[in-house]
Scaffold this motif. Sequence first.
Motif, PDB file in Angstrom:
ATOM      1  N   ALA A 359       0.806  -1.221   0.000  1.00 55.66           N
ATOM      2  CA  ALA A 359       0.000   0.000   0.000  1.00 55.66           C
ATOM      3  C   ALA A 359       0.838   1.269   0.000  1.00 55.66           C
ATOM      4  CB  ALA A 359      -0.945   0.012   1.205  1.00 55.66           C
ATOM      5  N   LEU A 360       2.167   1.165  -0.197  1.00 55.78           N
ATOM      6  CA  LEU A 360       3.044   2.337  -0.106  1.00 55.78           C
ATOM      7  C   LEU A 360       4.047   2.313  -1.245  1.00 55.78           C
ATOM      8  CD1 LEU A 360       3.981   4.823   1.562  1.00 55.78           C
ATOM      9  CD2 LEU A 360       5.527   3.267   2.778  1.00 55.78           C
ATOM     10  N   THR A 361       4.282   3.491  -1.856  1.00 54.42           N
ATOM     11  CA  THR A 361       5.227   3.608  -2.963  1.00 54.42           C
ATOM     12  C   THR A 361       6.089   4.848  -2.776  1.00 54.42           C
ATOM     13  OG1 THR A 361       3.673   2.555  -4.490  1.00 54.42           O
ATOM     14  CG2 THR A 361       5.469   3.802  -5.462  1.00 54.42           C
ATOM     15  N   LEU A 362       7.372   4.700  -3.017  1.00 56.70           N
ATOM     16  CA  LEU A 362       8.325   5.818  -3.004  1.00 56.70           C
ATOM     17  C   LEU A 362       8.947   5.913  -4.390  1.00 56.70           C
ATOM     18  CD1 LEU A 362      10.141   7.970  -1.633  1.00 56.70           C
ATOM     19  CD2 LEU A 362      11.699   6.110  -1.019  1.00 56.70           C
ATOM     20  N   ASP A 363       8.821   7.086  -5.024  1.00 55.92           N
ATOM     21  CA  ASP A 363       9.391   7.339  -6.348  1.00 55.92           C
ATOM     22  C   ASP A 363      10.477   8.397  -6.248  1.00 55.92           C
ATOM     23  OD1 ASP A 363       7.555   5.923  -8.481  1.00 55.92           O
ATOM     24  OD2 ASP A 363       6.208   6.778  -6.991  1.00 55.92           O
ATOM     25  N   LEU A 364      11.571   8.163  -6.948  1.00 64.44           N
ATOM     26  CA  LEU A 364      12.695   9.093  -6.978  1.00 64.44           C
ATOM     27  C   LEU A 364      13.146   9.264  -8.414  1.00 64.44           C
ATOM     28  CD1 LEU A 364      15.083  10.692  -5.659  1.00 64.44           C
ATOM     29  CD2 LEU A 364      16.297   8.498  -5.565  1.00 64.44           C
ATOM     30  N   ALA A 365      13.432  10.507  -8.800  1.00 66.20           N
ATOM     31  CA  ALA A 365      13.945  10.781 -10.138  1.00 66.20           C
ATOM     32  C   ALA A 365      15.143  11.715 -10.025  1.00 66.20           C
ATOM     33  CB  ALA A 365      12.864  11.423 -11.008  1.00 66.20           C
ATOM     34  N   LYS A 424       8.526  11.450  -4.871  1.00 65.37           N
ATOM     35  CA  LYS A 424       7.121  11.289  -4.541  1.00 65.37           C
ATOM     36  C   LYS A 424       6.971  10.136  -3.554  1.00 65.37           C
ATOM     37  CE  LYS A 424       5.309  10.486  -8.530  1.00 65.37           C
ATOM     38  NZ  LYS A 424       4.307  10.153  -9.572  1.00 65.37           N
ATOM     39  N   VAL A 425       6.096  10.339  -2.572  1.00 64.80           N
ATOM     40  CA  VAL A 425       5.694   9.270  -1.665  1.00 64.80           C
ATOM     41  C   VAL A 425       4.175   9.220  -1.703  1.00 64.80           C
ATOM     42  CG1 VAL A 425       5.726   8.367   0.680  1.00 64.80           C
ATOM     43  CG2 VAL A 425       7.691   9.642  -0.184  1.00 64.80           C
ATOM     44  N   MET A 437       5.077  15.259  -2.689  1.00 61.65           N
ATOM     45  CA  MET A 437       5.947  15.421  -3.852  1.00 61.65           C
ATOM     46  C   MET A 437       6.777  16.676  -3.680  1.00 61.65           C
ATOM     47  SD  MET A 437       4.988  15.483  -7.930  1.00 61.65           S
ATOM     48  CE  MET A 437       3.637  16.634  -7.712  1.00 61.65           C
ATOM     49  N   VAL A 438       8.075  16.564  -3.908  1.00 57.80           N
ATOM     50  CA  VAL A 438       8.975  17.715  -3.894  1.00 57.80           C
ATOM     51  C   VAL A 438       9.835  17.655  -5.138  1.00 57.80           C
ATOM     52  CG1 VAL A 438       9.017  17.969  -1.386  1.00 57.80           C
ATOM     53  CG2 VAL A 438      10.682  16.485  -2.493  1.00 57.80           C
ATOM     54  N   ALA A 439      10.198  18.827  -5.654  1.00 55.64           N
ATOM     55  CA  ALA A 439      11.003  18.888  -6.877  1.00 55.64           C
ATOM     56  C   ALA A 439      11.847  20.147  -6.866  1.00 55.64           C
ATOM     57  CB  ALA A 439      10.112  18.865  -8.120  1.00 55.64           C
ATOM     58  N   SER A 440      13.018  20.050  -7.480  1.00 56.09           N
ATOM     59  CA  SER A 440      13.879  21.206  -7.712  1.00 56.09           C
ATOM     60  C   SER A 440      13.914  21.432  -9.219  1.00 56.09           C
ATOM     61  CB  SER A 440      15.287  20.944  -7.171  1.00 56.09           C
ATOM     62  OG  SER A 440      16.134  22.045  -7.415  1.00 56.09           O
ATOM     63  N   ASP A 441      13.341  22.547  -9.650  1.00 55.92           N
ATOM     64  CA  ASP A 441      13.080  22.790 -11.074  1.00 55.92           C
ATOM     65  C   ASP A 441      14.022  23.860 -11.604  1.00 55.92           C
ATOM     66  OD1 ASP A 441      12.014  23.006 -13.574  1.00 55.92           O
ATOM     67  OD2 ASP A 441      10.157  23.984 -12.953  1.00 55.92           O
ATOM     68  N   ASN A 442      14.859  23.480 -12.580  1.00 51.48           N
ATOM     69  CA  ASN A 442      15.767  24.480 -13.160  1.00 51.48           C
ATOM     70  C   ASN A 442      15.157  25.172 -14.369  1.00 51.48           C
ATOM     71  OD1 ASN A 442      16.064  22.755 -15.383  1.00 51.48           O
ATOM     72  ND2 ASN A 442      17.980  21.886 -14.638  1.00 51.48           N
ATOM     73  N   GLY A 443      13.888  24.874 -14.670  1.00 54.88           N
ATOM     74  CA  GLY A 443      13.232  25.501 -15.803  1.00 54.88           C
ATOM     75  C   GLY A 443      13.197  27.016 -15.747  1.00 54.88           C
ATOM     76  N   PRO A 444      12.790  27.623 -14.608  1.00 53.84           N
ATOM     77  CA  PRO A 444      12.718  29.096 -14.559  1.00 53.84           C
ATOM     78  C   PRO A 444      14.059  29.790 -14.748  1.00 53.84           C
ATOM     79  CG  PRO A 444      11.461  28.125 -12.758  1.00 53.84           C
ATOM     80  CD  PRO A 444      12.241  27.018 -13.379  1.00 53.84           C
ATOM     81  N   GLY A 445      15.168  29.103 -14.427  1.00 53.15           N
ATOM     82  CA  GLY A 445      16.487  29.719 -14.555  1.00 53.15           C
ATOM     83  C   GLY A 445      17.230  29.333 -15.813  1.00 53.15           C
ATOM     84  N   GLN A 466      11.980  25.833  -6.092  1.00 54.11           N
ATOM     85  CA  GLN A 466      11.734  24.737  -5.170  1.00 54.11           C
ATOM     86  C   GLN A 466      10.225  24.558  -5.018  1.00 54.11           C
ATOM     87  OE1 GLN A 466      14.479  23.102  -4.424  1.00 54.11           O
ATOM     88  NE2 GLN A 466      15.645  24.736  -5.450  1.00 54.11           N
ATOM     89  N   ILE A 467       9.756  23.337  -5.229  1.00 56.31           N
ATOM     90  CA  ILE A 467       8.326  23.068  -5.312  1.00 56.31           C
ATOM     91  C   ILE A 467       7.975  21.922  -4.379  1.00 56.31           C
ATOM     92  CG2 ILE A 467       6.452  22.321  -6.849  1.00 56.31           C
ATOM     93  CD1 ILE A 467       8.190  23.571  -9.144  1.00 56.31           C
ATOM     94  N   GLY A 468       6.854  22.051  -3.678  1.00 48.66           N
ATOM     95  CA  GLY A 468       6.397  20.990  -2.793  1.00 48.66           C
ATOM     96  C   GLY A 468       4.886  20.853  -2.831  1.00 48.66           C
ATOM     97  N   VAL A 469       4.408  19.611  -2.696  1.00 55.72           N
ATOM     98  CA  VAL A 469       2.968  19.328  -2.672  1.00 55.72           C
ATOM     99  C   VAL A 469       2.701  18.293  -1.589  1.00 55.72           C
ATOM    100  CG1 VAL A 469       0.983  18.461  -3.962  1.00 55.72           C
ATOM    101  CG2 VAL A 469       2.783  19.738  -5.160  1.00 55.72           C
ATOM    102  N   LEU A 470       1.682  18.540  -0.761  1.00 55.93           N
ATOM    103  CA  LEU A 470       1.243  17.589   0.256  1.00 55.93           C
ATOM    104  C   LEU A 470      -0.246  17.344   0.086  1.00 55.93           C
ATOM    105  CD1 LEU A 470       1.607  15.926   2.895  1.00 55.93           C
ATOM    106  CD2 LEU A 470       1.076  18.049   4.144  1.00 55.93           C
ATOM    107  N   ARG A 471      -0.644  16.075   0.034  1.00 57.35           N
ATOM    108  CA  ARG A 471      -2.046  15.714  -0.102  1.00 57.35           C
ATOM    109  C   ARG A 471      -2.409  14.665   0.949  1.00 57.35           C
ATOM    110  NH1 ARG A 471      -7.281  16.656  -1.014  1.00 57.35           N
ATOM    111  NH2 ARG A 471      -8.358  15.100  -2.316  1.00 57.35           N
TER     112      ARG A 471
END
Length: 874
Positions: A359-365, A424-425, A437-445, A466-471
Amino acid sequence: MKKGLLILSVLSFFTLTTFAQVHAGKPQSVNVSAPPASSSPAPVASSTPVPASATTTTAASPAESPSNKTTPTPASSFAPASPAAKGAVVLPPEKASPVTVPKFATPPVIDGKLEEPIWQNAAVLKDFYQIDPGDNIAPSKPTEVLIGYDSKFLYIAFRAFDEPDKVRSTVAKRDSIFQDDYVGFFLDTFNDKRKAFEMFFNPLGIQGDGVLTEGRGEDFSVDLLFESKGIVNETGYVVEIAIPFKSIRYEAGKGKLWGAHFFRRIQRFNRELSSWMPISRSIDSNLSQAGHLGGLDGISTERTLELIPSLTLSQSGKFVNSFGVLPGTLAASADPGRIVNEPIRFDPGLTAKFTPSSALTLDLAINPDFAQVEADQLVVTANQRFPIFFPEKRPFFLEGIDIFQTPITAVHTRAIVDPDAAVKVSGKKGRNTFGLMVASDNGPGTFVGDERLNPGNSRFLDKNAQIGVLRLKRDVGKENSVGMIATTYNFIEKHNDLLGVDGRFRLNKQTTWTFQALGTTSRNNFFDADEGKSRYRTGNGLGYTTAYNVSGRNWGWELFAEGFTQDYRADVGFFQRTNSNFNSFFTRYNSDPKPKNKLISYHLHQFTHVAYDWQGRLYGYETELLAELNLPRSTYAGVWLEPGYERLVDHEFGATREARPCNPFAVQNKCTFYGEDNERSTRKMNISGYVGSNYSKTIQFNGQVTYRMGTFDLDFGNGRKYPRVSPAALLLGQTAPLDPGPGNMLQINAGITYQPTNELRTQFNLVKQRLVRNDTGLTAFDINILTFRGTYQFTKATFVRAIVDYNTLDQRARAQFLAGWTPSPGTSFYVGYNDDMNLNELHPFTRELVPGFRRNSRTFFVKMSYLIRRSFGS
């Protein structure tokens, strides 16, 4: 601030949970209401089963009269619907009680033959009900399902009895099987009546898989790893399936039940759909009417690690100035330009998935491969003042995205442009669902070419957002839920935090109530129309939505409201219009289907909405009246009429006249709107007709023609071919104040699919829009977007594809050629070439007309990935 938001989010979540547990009502149904026809071209057939109480049934395949030829079939004990109530069925004991799934001593070979003796021990499900177009009546052809399991796999097999020469099957791509005959199932592996895995198979065993969420629909971006094989034989066809338990999330063990539906679609009989369990059109839900599977004990609880290393090699060429020629100089005006190839890009990446429990998944990229194999579809952008939504296509973000989806799009992962790393968890424990979900996005720079030399970009150069989402979401009662969502986005001079609560409640079998409220705080540049300028400041905003939906067998209605304040921002999400409220009332009637009649069924609805701002100023209203007919040979046709009113006010386009003294009749010191009035209004009348058919295995088509009287030309201008044609622009030139005015617009959307062989599929689509102003009689724009797509599927894993788009507005042609090998999710190899050209357009440097094609850019790429999957522990 972030710590405070987190504390507040947790408190809000548990406060709302406690309230909902006290006040939870009876189980209720999904929110299924017809979208207004004016918001989309023509109705699209649902790919998989939906409740019959839903909106229009747009059959999309041919139907033939059942053949008199007999086929060897098993004996049936089918119990027809009771005449006392439409579609009512008394469940036989074997369906009213959970089915105990037997445990296999030896695994079967997945070859589509069912020759192993172990299949004799399987549980057998039969006596299906035809649920569409019939209403829990006997199906045209019988179907059997066999089920068993061992410690590592769930085994399911279908016997679909039919005349083999009538079975419709093609060599299709994964998730593109729904124009064929097919069988499949829903598995509600937590038995919560809220979400289920869905897996469907054409007669060759080619897969279509996804996730069904009650109240939100289907998501076919999910690709699960499992094995299937199908064979057409003398009695019809057989599909054999093995699903690793480690590929799905579930709860199992002694006393645990799974909800289950099993389906079969026969295209030639008006897309006949049959189901193992009867489905009542008076209950607006799929999963609450499911049967149940039990006895799944002794499953191996393996921990699974998946690694997908990827590599993309690409080289792009762009049309640039000749060497040594500076833009803007006299030499540049005579510069023919040239295509310059950039250095080959070498982009390695890694995505990883760890499943510590079922019932649990951890994703890393890490430096993930986020390149899209296919570019976004071309859309009409002329005369648009609000953002256009483009769906997510990148696999890392698509997996498990349903956890982060809410009534308001608080999370739209395309806001994360090009992350260096992302985590992502997600999972479910008991009644609690969670995602982080957390991400470091170099798109804006990221700046390229001359942009890197611009002094104004130096502060942002190569910097990351720096982006974060909690649900969090909690199930309440039998089929209710409450949740919270929090997002944060932080970049230089751009900060945004969002916090919200939402809920969905089934009040009874036909009624649902959903809501969401979001609060945002931002530190950004905000334009103030009353001051006529932007200020960098803090802005706090509110967004809300609520819907009360009643959907019965024939009648249904919905009350809906949504709104956003002026300073609402969602930098991780998507929204179109602030300082707005949208209220609507929808009613519909679906007739009882009569499968043997020339008019199988019909659908009627009205959809009325009104829009206004938070100061009470009316933006507009419309009432749509629609009638649709469903006919034999999977054909539909409909018409709709839509009177309305629209109002434009200058503060949505620029500074108000109160902001500063301005001249509404001049170019110098001009006002936002031309003339004495700072607003415009128009009465509208829209008329539309549409038709479509899955006429045969070879040909399917659809088309819609809409004529919109009183549609505003916003006076933005639309390129060289269609400059501004308002009275102000004709008098003062293209830099005149805006002068919006009504006109008449013709819209045409049409498409045809031609499949001459089982392997070759071609499609041609046309999108046309032409707007002519009433006051000047001149054409504001005339756009035609032509798209050709051809795919040759050698096998279910190997294909070649060509896509060619042409937009007549900018006379731009875009071609995409791709060869691919995708044997399983995670493992793939692609070779592609993309080209972008203009036809008979102005040279970007000399500004002279260039006859024929001129290339803007081209890209060649090779993209590969490989899934490494290991399990350990038990």
